[in-house]
Design an enzyme around this catalytic site. Structure first.
Site, PDB file in Angstrom:
ATOM      1  N   ARG A   1       0.840  -1.177   0.000  1.00  0.00           N
ATOM      2  CA  ARG A   1       0.000   0.000   0.000  1.00  0.00           C
ATOM      3  C   ARG A   1       0.886   1.242   0.000  1.00  0.00           C
ATOM      4  O   ARG A   1       1.962   1.251   0.620  1.00  0.00           O
ATOM      5  CB  ARG A   1      -0.853  -0.028   1.277  1.00  0.00           C
ATOM      6  CG  ARG A   1      -1.873   1.075   1.434  1.00  0.00           C
ATOM      7  CD  ARG A   1      -2.968   0.979   0.427  1.00  0.00           C
ATOM      8  NE  ARG A   1      -4.159   1.729   0.835  1.00  0.00           N
ATOM      9  CZ  ARG A   1      -5.131   2.039  -0.005  1.00  0.00           C
ATOM     10  NH1 ARG A   1      -5.070   1.677  -1.288  1.00  0.00           N
ATOM     11  NH2 ARG A   1      -6.194   2.686   0.416  1.00  0.00           N
TER      12      ARG A   1
ATOM     13  N   THR B   1      -8.660   0.411  -9.802  1.00  0.00           N
ATOM     14  CA  THR B   1      -8.230  -0.818  -9.209  1.00  0.00           C
ATOM     15  C   THR B   1      -8.419  -1.960 -10.179  1.00  0.00           C
ATOM     16  O   THR B   1      -9.312  -1.927 -11.022  1.00  0.00           O
ATOM     17  CB  THR B   1      -9.076  -1.084  -7.943  1.00  0.00           C
ATOM     18  OG1 THR B   1      -9.068   0.091  -7.179  1.00  0.00           O
ATOM     19  CG2 THR B   1      -8.579  -2.253  -7.171  1.00  0.00           C
TER      20      THR B   1
ATOM     21  N   THR C   1      -4.145  -0.809  -7.270  1.00  0.00           N
ATOM     22  CA  THR C   1      -5.004   0.334  -7.574  1.00  0.00           C
ATOM     23  C   THR C   1      -4.222   1.627  -7.682  1.00  0.00           C
ATOM     24  O   THR C   1      -3.136   1.773  -7.112  1.00  0.00           O
ATOM     25  CB  THR C   1      -6.079   0.500  -6.484  1.00  0.00           C
ATOM     26  OG1 THR C   1      -7.018   1.485  -6.903  1.00  0.00           O
ATOM     27  CG2 THR C   1      -5.492   0.924  -5.160  1.00  0.00           C
TER      28      THR C   1
ATOM     29  N   ASN D   1      -6.475   4.119  -7.157  1.00  0.00           N
ATOM     30  CA  ASN D   1      -7.701   4.658  -6.556  1.00  0.00           C
ATOM     31  C   ASN D   1      -8.691   4.987  -7.668  1.00  0.00           C
ATOM     32  O   ASN D   1      -9.284   4.112  -8.244  1.00  0.00           O
ATOM     33  CB  ASN D   1      -7.439   5.842  -5.630  1.00  0.00           C
ATOM     34  CG  ASN D   1      -8.653   6.101  -4.731  1.00  0.00           C
ATOM     35  OD1 ASN D   1      -9.492   5.215  -4.567  1.00  0.00           O
ATOM     36  ND2 ASN D   1      -8.767   7.291  -4.183  1.00  0.00           N
TER      37      ASN D   1
ATOM     38  N   ASP E   1      -7.972   8.064   0.363  1.00  0.00           N
ATOM     39  CA  ASP E   1      -8.468   6.944   1.180  1.00  0.00           C
ATOM     40  C   ASP E   1      -8.209   7.162   2.666  1.00  0.00           C
ATOM     41  O   ASP E   1      -8.731   6.438   3.511  1.00  0.00           O
ATOM     42  CB  ASP E   1      -7.843   5.618   0.729  1.00  0.00           C
ATOM     43  CG  ASP E   1      -8.571   5.016  -0.474  1.00  0.00           C
ATOM     44  OD1 ASP E   1      -9.684   5.480  -0.791  1.00  0.00           O
ATOM     45  OD2 ASP E   1      -8.031   4.090  -1.091  1.00  0.00           O
TER      46      ASP E   1
ATOM     47  N   SER F   1     -10.132  -0.748   0.979  1.00  0.00           N
ATOM     48  CA  SER F   1     -11.222  -1.737   0.922  1.00  0.00           C
ATOM     49  C   SER F   1     -10.826  -2.964   0.116  1.00  0.00           C
ATOM     50  O   SER F   1     -11.647  -3.870  -0.072  1.00  0.00           O
ATOM     51  CB  SER F   1     -12.464  -1.114   0.272  1.00  0.00           C
ATOM     52  OG  SER F   1     -12.914  -0.018   1.015  1.00  0.00           O
TER      53      SER F   1
ATOM     54  N   GLY G   1     -13.470  -1.590  -7.226  1.00  0.00           N
ATOM     55  CA  GLY G   1     -14.788  -1.020  -6.906  1.00  0.00           C
ATOM     56  C   GLY G   1     -14.824  -0.172  -5.651  1.00  0.00           C
ATOM     57  O   GLY G   1     -15.895   0.111  -5.127  1.00  0.00           O
ATOM     58  N   GLY G   2     -13.653   0.234  -5.134  1.00  0.00           N
ATOM     59  CA  GLY G   2     -13.645   1.072  -3.928  1.00  0.00           C
ATOM     60  C   GLY G   2     -14.343   0.329  -2.797  1.00  0.00           C
ATOM     61  O   GLY G   2     -14.149  -0.870  -2.609  1.00  0.00           O
TER      62      GLY G   2
HETATM   63  O1  DON Z   1      -8.011   0.954  -1.655  1.00  0.00           O
HETATM   64  C1  DON Z   1      -9.177   1.281  -1.814  1.00  0.00           C
HETATM   65  O2  DON Z   1     -10.071   0.971  -1.058  1.00  0.00           O
HETATM   66  C2  DON Z   1      -9.527   2.081  -3.046  1.00  0.00           C
HETATM   67  N1  DON Z   1      -8.462   2.996  -3.335  1.00  0.00           N
HETATM   68  C3  DON Z   1      -9.828   1.159  -4.172  1.00  0.00           C
HETATM   69  C4  DON Z   1     -10.231   1.891  -5.433  1.00  0.00           C
HETATM   70  C5  DON Z   1     -10.874   1.053  -6.457  1.00  0.00           C
HETATM   71  O3  DON Z   1     -11.225  -0.078  -6.221  1.00  0.00           O
HETATM   72  C6  DON Z   1     -11.098   1.663  -7.801  1.00  0.00           C
HETATM   73  N2  DON Z   1     -11.783   0.776  -8.669  1.00  0.00           N
HETATM   74  N3  DON Z   1     -12.761   0.887  -9.290  1.00  0.00           N
END
Ligand code: DON
Length: 571
Positions: A104, A377, A395, A397, A419, A449, A470-471
């Site tokens: 990360r 992501t 990702t 983001n 985030d 996430s 998908g955040g």
């Molecule tokens: O780490 C996370 O929770 C977010 N930055 C993930 C972002 C994400 O999944 C974008 N995709 N559609």
């Protein structure tokens, strides 16, 4: 046909093709997974899946293939695949032992708690949105620890793709859609818009010579090819073109961290997951534990009873996420305690099968102390011929992260700083309201996430490899993929394709994709759910392993139809 006309016809064909969405329940029977005997990769782009299989055929193991996939995605899926972002990798070795890599991003050393409020910087667009990238350190560390082929081989497919690829419909559409944002930044415009100002065409050859050079430096010098020398100089020079904070010392100091795998169980299956700073493992395991006592299969796939229960389970899991989740190197996160069956049962004591529990009435729980234990992501799942499995989610983001591409290097920097709880109590880009534990601090990792997960069956054999972008919706997506297979007996393709729902505590409504049965929506309305329709979310890539009576394996690959480029293939 002249070349340009051919391009326009192709572009119109792709643009007019059915939008990539979920497949309605009624059509589930027609969905077949990709089937193979030996190895399988399900990734966000056909060229990335091909890279994985090429490496496996050369004698590489699942980690070699996953690392090759990661670098390939940085080239062919620049909206999400990356060198300038971060992610998580869960690895299960053939002998059943497992480990995880946390790569990360970290907040730059110059970051401060109020930088996005009093400091007035943007956590979503521009140079100050970028955390110190972790992907290269993570892929190299995993490869050094677990890989079998030389790094030179593993990087070769990505370098070849960077020398020239044919733009997929998805890439051409995304590049064109984000054209105005790209033009805000000189380097991005140079690398990702056409030199004569026209739109990108589907099938057009797209060359990334600067990115190929970065990849060659990594091929030659490993992590130093990115965190030191010319690539580092280019990143730091890019920072100076805006309000960026990443320094040479930040880059040199960045470390991927090997962390113990987080485990839980669901209906006799063992879950191998990523712990904090990813929240996905804990939230997924909590939600599964919360629904385990209930007869989901009898209630039926996407029945109002089952969706209501899952929504209530997710409500409580996300409320805990908002309060407890943080970088474990900065804050004590009671990961094991949050998963304890008695604690989750206590959280569900207020569950009412006939009514929603208002989110305003649900805050985080307080798990009893347990003895401490060793503690846009894209997701890809890879299984090799020896049964080694890798689940990786990476990702930037948002799509193309901060929208800043590093001049002369040709890769996007993340906007992962968003985030963090940039303004604790206020929703972030994903609508998540998060607490003090996830406030910005120098060197700290922001909560994620992301939910890469590997499951074993009741006999301890490899059963499933899954994950999604998908955040915040990643968590509910992976929850549904897992229950679709375990509770409802779906195959890998059905499990990723059917319409999904999502709830995250705040805001207090449930999102659903078109195709969720009308009767289910009515039943949810009667129970008090406020419903919001979303076109689509998540893009799950899974592999499910089936065994016949003699223990012979068949691999099923599922690639989400919501993203045109998602692709499963095996041999
Ligand atoms: O780490 C996370 O929770 C977010 N930055 C993930 C972002 C994400 O999944 C974008 N995709 N559609």
């Amino acid at each position: 046909m002249p070349r340009l006309t051919l391009r326009i016809v192709l572009a119109l064909f792709v643009l007019s093709a059915a939008p990539a969405t979920a497949v309605p329940l009624a059509a589930a029977d027609s969905l077949e997974p990709v089937v193979a005997r030996t190895a399988m990769a399900s990734t966000g782009h056909p060229d990335a899946s091909r890279a994985a299989l090429q490496i496996l055929r050369q004698g590489g193991n699942a980690v070699d293939a996953a690392v090759a996939t990661g670098f390939a995605l940085a080239v062919v899926s620049p909206d999400a695949g990356n060198l300038g972002g971060g992610g998580f990798m869960v690895i299960r070795r053939p002998d059943g032992t497992a480990t995880t890599w946390d790569f990360r991003e970290t907040a730059p050393s110059g970051a401060w708690r109020e930088m996005y409020t009093d400091g007035g910087l943007s956590s979503q667009v521009g140079h100050a949105a970028a955390g110190v990238p972790g992907t290269v350190a993570g892929l190299i560390a995993a490869h050094t620890a677990e890989g079998r082929l030389p790094l030179a081989d593993v990087l070769a497919p990505a370098i070849e793709l960077a020398q020239g690829q044919f733009l997929s419909g998805r890439n051409a559409i995304l590049f064109n859609r984000y054209r105005d944002e790209f033009r805000q930044f000189e380097s991005t415009a140079r690398h990702f818009t056409t030199s004569d100002g026209r739109l990108w065409a589907v099938g057009e050859r797209f060359e990334q010579p600067d990115l190929a050079d970065v990849l060659r430096r990594i091929q030659r010098d490993g992590r130093d090819g990115f965190y030191r020398g010319r690539t580092a100089d280019l990143i730091v020079a890019e920072m100076a073109r805006g309000d960026g904070l990443i320094t040479h010392a930040d880059l040199q100091g960045y470390r991927a961290v090997e962390r113990p795998v987080l485990t839980s169980t669901y209906r006799g299956h063992r879950l191998l997951m990523m712990g904090p700073p990813a929240s996905g493992g804990i939230a997924l395991a909590q939600a599964l534990r919360a629904v385990e006592p209930f007869p989901l299969a009898r209630w039926g796939l996407q029945s109002a009873e089952a969706v209501h229960l899952a929504g209530e389970a997710l409500r409580r899991a996300f409320a805990d996420r908002a309060f407890w989740l943080a970088d474990p190197d900065f804050v004590d996160v009671p990961a094991r305690a949050l998963l304890a069956p008695r604690y989750v049962a206590s959280r569900m004591a207020s569950f009412d099968p006939a009514r929603t529990t208002a989110s305003a009435a649900v805050s985080h729980g307080t798990p009893p102390d347990l003895p401490a234990e060793g503690t846009e992501t894209t997701h890809y799942s890879v299984v090799d011929g020896e049964g080694m499995a890798v689940a990786t989610t990476v990702t930037l983001n948002d799509y193309f992260g901060s929208k800043v591409a590093v001049g002369g290097a040709g890769f996007f920097l993340n906007n992962e700083m968003d985030d963090f709880a940039t303004a604790p109590g206020e929703p972030n880009f994903w609508g998540l309201v998060q607490g003090e534990a996830n406030a910005v601090a120098p060197g700290k990792r922001m909560v994620s996430s992301m939910t890469p997960v590997i499951l074993e069956d009741e006999r301890g054999r490899l059963f499933m490899v899954a994950g999604s972008p998908g955040g915040s919706r990643i968590i509910s997506t992976v929850f549904q993929v897992v229950t679709n297979v375990i509770d409802f007996g779906l195959n890998a393709q059905q499990a990723v394709a059917l319409p999904r729902f999502h709830h995250q505590w705040l805001p207090d409504h449930m999102e659903f994709e078109g195709g969720l049965p009308d009767a289910t929506r009515e039943g949810l309305g009667e129970r008090g759910w406020l419903l919001d329709r979303l076109v689509r979310f998540g893009a799950a890539n899974v592999v499910v392993v089936r065994y016949d009576d003699r223990g012979v394996r068949t691999l099923e690959g599922g690639a989400d139809p919501r993203r045109d480029d998602d692709d499963a293939r095996g041999y």
